[in-house]
Design a protein around this motif. Structure first.
Motif, PDB file in Angstrom:
ATOM      1  N   ARG A  30       6.692  99.368  37.886  1.00 43.78           N
ATOM      2  CA  ARG A  30       7.793 100.148  37.321  1.00 43.78           C
ATOM      3  C   ARG A  30       8.341 101.124  38.363  1.00 43.78           C
ATOM      4  O   ARG A  30       7.652 101.502  39.311  1.00 43.78           O
TER       5      ARG A  30
ATOM      6  N   GLU B 241      12.580 100.382  31.505  1.00 47.68           N
ATOM      7  CA  GLU B 241      11.329 100.278  32.267  1.00 47.68           C
ATOM      8  C   GLU B 241      11.110  98.878  32.830  1.00 47.68           C
ATOM      9  O   GLU B 241      10.559  98.720  33.916  1.00 47.68           O
ATOM     10  N   GLU B 242      11.529  97.838  32.079  1.00 48.26           N
ATOM     11  CA  GLU B 242      11.316  96.457  32.526  1.00 48.26           C
ATOM     12  C   GLU B 242      12.432  95.963  33.437  1.00 48.26           C
ATOM     13  O   GLU B 242      12.195  95.163  34.346  1.00 48.26           O
TER      14      GLU B 242
ATOM     15  N   ILE C 152      14.419  98.259  38.360  1.00 44.10           N
ATOM     16  CA  ILE C 152      13.159  98.251  39.115  1.00 44.10           C
ATOM     17  C   ILE C 152      13.396  98.556  40.594  1.00 44.10           C
ATOM     18  O   ILE C 152      14.512  98.432  41.102  1.00 44.10           O
TER      19      ILE C 152
ATOM     20  N   GLY D 221       9.442  95.287  35.498  1.00 45.79           N
ATOM     21  CA  GLY D 221       8.583  96.397  35.099  1.00 45.79           C
ATOM     22  C   GLY D 221       7.832  96.062  33.824  1.00 45.79           C
ATOM     23  O   GLY D 221       7.661  94.891  33.468  1.00 45.79           O
TER      24      GLY D 221
END
Length: 517
Positions: A239, A505-506, A509, A416
């Motif tokens: 992350r 968050e995913e 990056i 992430g």
């Protein structure tokens, strides 16, 4: 500030009476003595918060006294006060870990400032940080209602991470809860933004962010050179906040030249996103052009076994077959140590690629092992665990070796991960894929508001596993749960780190280019 106990050691202590009165009026408790020997005896019997220590005393010198104090009370802050400005005394005192260094004559305000720096620093920083975030909170809230481009989302996410790391050590839990709610709101809006824009980004000549399949061509290739070798490190599942947490360690060896977070493709899962980086292709194109290398969710066997072959094919397609490269995938400590021990052999390559799998293993073991659940109970702990791993990892040794050999360094990731909190019910047939953050299959039943849905996978360049199969991606911090055995399933997976869906968050990056110090 009440009950702060000061020990002041000076052979001319009577001359300091005005300073002591000044402190006592501000509720400090001051104990005095006139020699190092006396000071050491007092310290054995009483507890103090700080010591003011004269350097030039008959009998035991200040430096000798300092050494004795540190042996008995290693964490007790000592402020050295001296008439001398000789460099060797300063160096010895600093080497002995003094808290501050003052030159005589000192005035009461200097003493007060030294106390505040050493004893009130945490509180003062905390208050300043909190008030700064309170001001910024309003601005972020306004930005959230207006943010409308992929660049603005990167900027906003960077701000949220900055404040999350700034606030992590303060005691104001209410402030942290405000930040958490702001992150949740941001993810809600980000989900709508992806709904609206993701498909368009994949059209020819569209104005789009750098995505997994364009990353190598657009960001890595311009950095490659025949005169300086490049080390490309892809840390699986890293992350942006984890990168910011260990960047200062990397900066001991490398300075960050440029940092430009990019967007992972969907699903934010290794077999899709990482293969896209190395192939320079979207998943449906990989399936078509490289059927021997591509595997779908329901196929048997490893899904990321041909990254080097994908990379070699991409270099050829880009007319870069002359780039001498080598690829390593590190999945355990032994393999990491072996590469670190033999890294010198890479100096003749133009490009060395290292895929490092630890963070992904950490997130999976958090699901399966209670001890890791305990150690990574929230994002702050998860960051801390990542930093602790990195400090002691062969990866850091590899980076140190690369710096000594003059390598350019690029650090990035494939996607992430997010700490999932709330279940979203889904129903599918036996062929439906197993991932908790995305599902692909026929006849999926789901909550519309909880997902980004691709009814025709081809439109977002994903393979159709069967006729009429679709993809759904969980938004925010949701995870998919089947109605069967629902409560057990939910309690097992809640508060675990998962990936594959749509969240800041995913999706947003790190990508950083660094040059050796």
């Amino acid at each position: 500030m009440n009950n702060i106990n000061i020990l002041w050691v000076d052979d001319e202590i009577d001359l300091l009476k005005p300073h002591i009165l000044f402190l006592e009026k501000r509720n400090y408790v001051v104990t005095t003595c006139q020699s190092g020997t006396e000071a050491i005896e007092i310290i054995e019997d009483q507890n103090f918060d700080i010591v003011f220590l004269d350097e030039n005393m008959p009998g035991l010198t200040g430096l000798e006294t300092l050494s004795e104090i540190k042996e008995k009370r290693s964490n007790l802050p000592v402020v050295m006060i001296t008439k001398s400005e000789e460099e060797y005394i300063m160096e010895e005192a600093i080497g002995s870990k003094i808290a501050d260094y003052l030159i005589k004559p000192v005035n009461p305000h200097q003493i007060l400032l030294s106390l505040k720096k050493n004893l009130d620093l945490t509180r003062l920083v905390s208050e300043k940080t909190t008030s700064s975030y309170q001001q910024e909170f309003r601005k972020i809230a306004m930005d959230l209602s207006m943010v409308n481009s992929y660049e603005e989302w990167i900027e906003l996410y960077q701000k949220l991470i900055y404040w999350e790391i700034e606030l992590e050590d303060i005691e104001d839990h209410a402030m942290f809860e405000i930040l958490e709610s702001q992150k949740n709101e941001a993810n809600l809006q980000f989900g709508k933004f992806i709904d609206k824009n993701y498909e368009n980004w994949l059209q020819p000549n569209a104005e789009a962010p750098i995505l997994s399949h364009t990353l190598f061509k657009e960001k890595v290739v311009p950095e490659l050179s025949k005169t300086q070798p490049t080390l490309l490190v892809v840390v699986d599942n890293l992350r942006y906040d984890q990168w910011k947490a260990f960047e200062p360690i990397v900066n001991n060896y490398y300075k960050t030249q440029s940092e430009s977070p990019y967007y992972s493709i969907l699903p934010t899962a290794t077999q899709y996103a990482r293969n896209a980086i190395f192939s320079g292709l979207m998943p449906s194109d990989m399936e078509q052009l490289h059927p021997n290398y591509w595997k779908n969710d329901n196929d048997e066997g490893g899904k990321n076994l041909f990254e080097n072959e994908f990379l070699t094919a991409q270099l050829k397609r880009l007319g870069l077959s002359h780039i001498k490269h080598e690829y390593f995938k590190i999945t355990n400590l032994k393999a990491g140590k072996k590469l670190a021990d033999n890294f010198k052999s890479q100096k003749d390559n133009d490009l060395t690629v290292v895929v490092y799998n630890f963070v992904d293993m950490l997130s999976h073991s958090k699901t399966e092992m209670d001890v890791v659940k305990e150690l990574a109970s929230n994002d702050k702990a998860y960051r801390s665990l990542t930093v602790s791993w990195f400090k002691n990892s062969p990866l850091l040794e590899i980076i140190q070796q690369a710096q000594q050999l003059g390598f350019k360094l690029i650090i990035t990731t494939d996607h992430g991960t997010i700490n999932v909190k709330n279940p979203s019910k889904v129903i599918g047939d036996r062929e439906t894929s197993l991932n908790l953050r995305y599902k692909t299959g026929r006849s999926l039943t789901f909550e519309d508001k909880d997902v980004f849905v691709a009814r025709d996978p081809k439109k977002i360049f994903l393979p159709s596993i069967t006729m009429n199969s679709s993809f759904i991606f969980a938004k925010g911090n949701l995870f998919f749960a089947y109605p069967n055995n629902y409560n057990h399933y939910v309690s097992y997976y809640r508060n675990t780190y998962q990936h594959g869906g749509v969240s800041l968050e995913e999706v947003i990056i790190p990508f950083a280019v660094l040059s050796p110090r």
